[in-house]
Design an enzyme around this catalytic site. Structure first.
Site, mmCIF file in Angstrom:
data_model
loop_
_atom_site.group_PDB
_atom_site.id
_atom_site.type_symbol
_atom_site.label_atom_id
_atom_site.label_comp_id
_atom_site.label_asym_id
_atom_site.label_seq_id
_atom_site.Cartn_x
_atom_site.Cartn_y
_atom_site.Cartn_z
ATOM 1 N N LYS A 181 -7.077 4.167 -19.708
ATOM 2 C CA LYS A 181 -7.294 4.502 -21.119
ATOM 3 C C LYS A 181 -6.008 4.276 -21.925
ATOM 4 O O LYS A 181 -5.539 3.174 -22.007
ATOM 5 C CB LYS A 181 -7.798 5.937 -21.240
ATOM 6 C CG LYS A 181 -8.850 6.321 -20.211
ATOM 7 C CD LYS A 181 -10.127 5.523 -20.346
ATOM 8 C CE LYS A 181 -11.194 6.089 -19.417
ATOM 9 N NZ LYS A 181 -12.210 5.140 -19.055
ATOM 10 N N ARG B 16 0.836 -1.214 0.000
ATOM 11 C CA ARG B 16 0.000 0.000 0.000
ATOM 12 C C ARG B 16 0.868 1.260 0.000
ATOM 13 O O ARG B 16 0.463 2.310 -0.486
ATOM 14 C CB ARG B 16 -0.976 0.007 1.192
ATOM 15 C CG ARG B 16 -1.775 1.318 1.286
ATOM 16 C CD ARG B 16 -3.054 1.207 2.098
ATOM 17 N NE ARG B 16 -2.865 0.639 3.414
ATOM 18 C CZ ARG B 16 -2.302 1.289 4.443
ATOM 19 N NH1 ARG B 16 -1.875 2.518 4.306
ATOM 20 N NH2 ARG B 16 -2.163 0.685 5.610
ATOM 21 N N TYR C 246 -14.809 15.734 -16.879
ATOM 22 C CA TYR C 246 -15.427 14.399 -16.838
ATOM 23 C C TYR C 246 -16.537 14.377 -15.776
ATOM 24 O O TYR C 246 -16.333 14.838 -14.655
ATOM 25 C CB TYR C 246 -14.327 13.376 -16.541
ATOM 26 C CG TYR C 246 -14.793 11.968 -16.320
ATOM 27 C CD1 TYR C 246 -15.581 11.312 -17.262
ATOM 28 C CD2 TYR C 246 -14.413 11.261 -15.188
ATOM 29 C CE1 TYR C 246 -15.996 10.008 -17.054
ATOM 30 C CE2 TYR C 246 -14.813 9.958 -14.983
ATOM 31 C CZ TYR C 246 -15.609 9.337 -15.922
ATOM 32 O OH TYR C 246 -16.013 8.044 -15.712
ATOM 33 N N ASP D 238 -5.801 17.116 -16.182
ATOM 34 C CA ASP D 238 -6.084 15.718 -16.501
ATOM 35 C C ASP D 238 -5.703 15.529 -17.973
ATOM 36 O O ASP D 238 -6.341 16.075 -18.873
ATOM 37 C CB ASP D 238 -7.585 15.446 -16.261
ATOM 38 C CG ASP D 238 -7.975 14.007 -16.564
ATOM 39 O OD1 ASP D 238 -7.309 13.359 -17.388
ATOM 40 O OD2 ASP D 238 -8.977 13.526 -15.981
#
Ligand SMILES: Cc1ncc(COP(=O)(O)O)c(C=O)c1O
Length: 354
Positions: free
Chosen positions: A184, A34, A87, A159
Site C-alpha cells: 500500500k 531467503r 482486515y 498493523d
C-alpha cells in the site's frame, strides 16, 4: 545515489571457513537471499528508522508479515485478543488457519479498552489491532492498549498500513510490534507486493527463525522499488491526506451522500451514496462507482492514483452480512483510496458521478 539491486538467490564466498563464520554471525556477509539480501536489508533499515524501531524484517506480502508475526509470537494453546475490525484476511488467518494449530482468539471493539481486558484469559499472549480500521477508520487507542499490554505482560501488535509512520508511529506510543502491508502506502505505486515487521532486535531475530522457514521472501527487485517508493512517502502522504480532507469535506456537504468516514492523517475516505428511485444500496454504489471517469474500481489502496472499491465485496466479503453491517460496512459503502491528483479535479469528478 541508488542502492544496487543484488538480483541473486545466493552469494559465493572464498572458502568454507568464511561460510561458517557468516553462518555463525562471527563475520558479516550474505549467503542466501531467503535469509538476507543487501537490497532488502537496505529497505528494512530505512523502514525500521522511519518507525523508530531497532530492526525490521521484510516479507513477500502483507499477509506473510501478519503470518510471520503471529506464528512467531504464538504457540498451540495460546489465545489472542484481536480488533473486531481487523482486515478480513487477517481475520480468516486467525480463525481458519491458526485455529487448526490450536490458537484461539476473541474479537472485540479495541476502542473499549475495558472490553479488551475483559477478553483476556490466562492463555492470552497478545493484543492485535490496526491503527485506523478498514474501511470505517476507527482509531485504535494505542497508548491505552500499550499500557494494558505492559501490565498483562503480553505484546501489543499494530498493523500500521493505513496510517504509515508519517501519521502515527505506534512504537513511540508503546506498541511492541508494528507491521505493514507495504503493498500500500510504503511503496505507493501499486506495483509491488510486500510486507514488513518492525520491532526490537530481540523480537525480530526471534521472528526471523520462523520467517526463514516460512520462506515468504521479498524479491531484491521489489526491495529496490520499495526503496524508491520510500523516498517520496512523506510527500505522497502529505498530498494524499490533504486531498482526502478536501474530498471528505465536499462529500459531507453533499445531500446525495448519507455517511462519510474520514480521519486526519489517513488518505482513505469511505462514503455511502443515497439510493435513488427505489435503488438498493448496492445499486447506488454500483451506479456511482461506474460513473467515475478517471477513478477505477480496484480492490487495493495506497497508490498515487485515486481508486474506489466496495469493502462488502472485497475486504469484508467473508464477514457475515449481519456482522459487517454492525461495523458500518453496508452493501452501499464505497471506499476511496485518495491519490495525489488535484483535489479540485477529484471533487468535480465525484460530484458529477453522484
Ligand atoms: C490493513 C491491511 N493489513 C494487511 C493486508 C495484507 O496485505 P497484502 O495484500 O500485501 O498481503 C492488507 C491488504 O489489503 C491490509 O489492508
Amino acid at each position: 545515489m541508488s542502492v544496487p539491486i543484488a538480483q541473486t538467490a545466493a552469494f559465493g564466498c572464498d572458502d568454507l571457513g568464511v561460510l561458517a563464520d557468516i553462518q555463525s554471525g562471527a563475520r558479516k556477509g550474505y549467503q542466501y537471499t531467503r535469509i538476507a539480501n543487501p537490497t532488502t536489508h537496505a529497505w528494512e533499515s530505512e523502514v525500521a528508522a522511519l518507525e523508530g524501531g531497532e530492526s525490521a524484517h521484510a516479507f513477500a506480502s502483507g499477509m506473510a508479515a501478519v503470518a510471520g508475526v503471529l506464528m512467531s509470537e504464538l504457540s498451540a494453546g495460546d489465545h489472542l485478543v484481536v480488533s473486531e475490525r481487523v482486515y478480513g484476511v487477517t481475520h480468516a488467518l486467525i480463525t481458519q488457519t491458526l485455529a487448526r494449530f490450536a490458537v484461539s482468539a476473541t474479537f472485540v471493539d479495541v476502542a473499549d479498552v475495558s472490553a479488551v481486558e475483559a477478553a483476556f484469559t490466562e492463555k492470552t499472549r497478545g493484543i492485535y489491532a490496526e491503527t485506523f480500521s478498514n474501511p470505517t477508520l476507527q482509531v485504535a487507542p494505542i497508548e491505552a492498549l500499550a499500557s494494558l499490554a505492559k501490565r498483562r505482560r503480553v505484546p501489543l501488535m499494530i498493523d500500521n498500513t493505513f496510517a504509515t509512520p508519517t501519521s502515527v508511529r505506534p512504537l513511540s506510543l508503546g506498541a511492541d510490534i508494528v507491521l505493514h502491508s507495504a503493498t500500500k502506502y510504503l511503496n505507493g505505486h501499486s506495483d509491488v507486493s510486500a510486507g514488513v515487521v518492525i520491532a526490537s532486535r530481540a523480537v525480530i531475530s526471534r521472528m526471523q527463525k520462523t520467517a526463514w522457514l516460512l520462506g515468504a521472501t521479498l524479491d531484491p527487485m521489489a526491495s529496490w522499488l520499495l526503496l524508491r517508493g520510500l523516498k517520496t512517502l512523506s510527500l505522497r502522504m502529505r498530498q494524499q491526506c490533504e486531498n482526502a480532507r478536501i474530498v471528505a469535506g465536499a462529500l459531507a456537504k453533499d445531500s446525495r451522500v448519507r455517511r462519510v468516514y474520514a480521519v486526519s492523517g489517513c488518505a482513505v475516505v469511505s462514503f455511502e451514496p443515497v439510493p435513488q428511485d427505489g435503488e438498493t444500496l448496492l445499486m447506488a454504489a454500483t451506479r456511482v462507482s461506474a460513473a467515475l471517469e478517471h477513478v477505477p474500481v480496484v480492490p487495493s489502496l495506497g497508490g498515487v492514483s485515486t481508486t474506489i472499491t466496495s469493502p462488502a465485496m472485497t475486504s469484508h466479503r467473508s464477514v457475515p452480512k449481519i456482522d459487517r453491517e454492525r461495523l458500518g460496512v453496508s452493501d452501499g459503502l464505497l471506499r476511496l483510496s485518495i491519490g495525489c491528483e488535484d483535489a479540485g479535479d477529484l471533487c468535480k469528478e465525484l460530484e458529477a458521478a453522484l
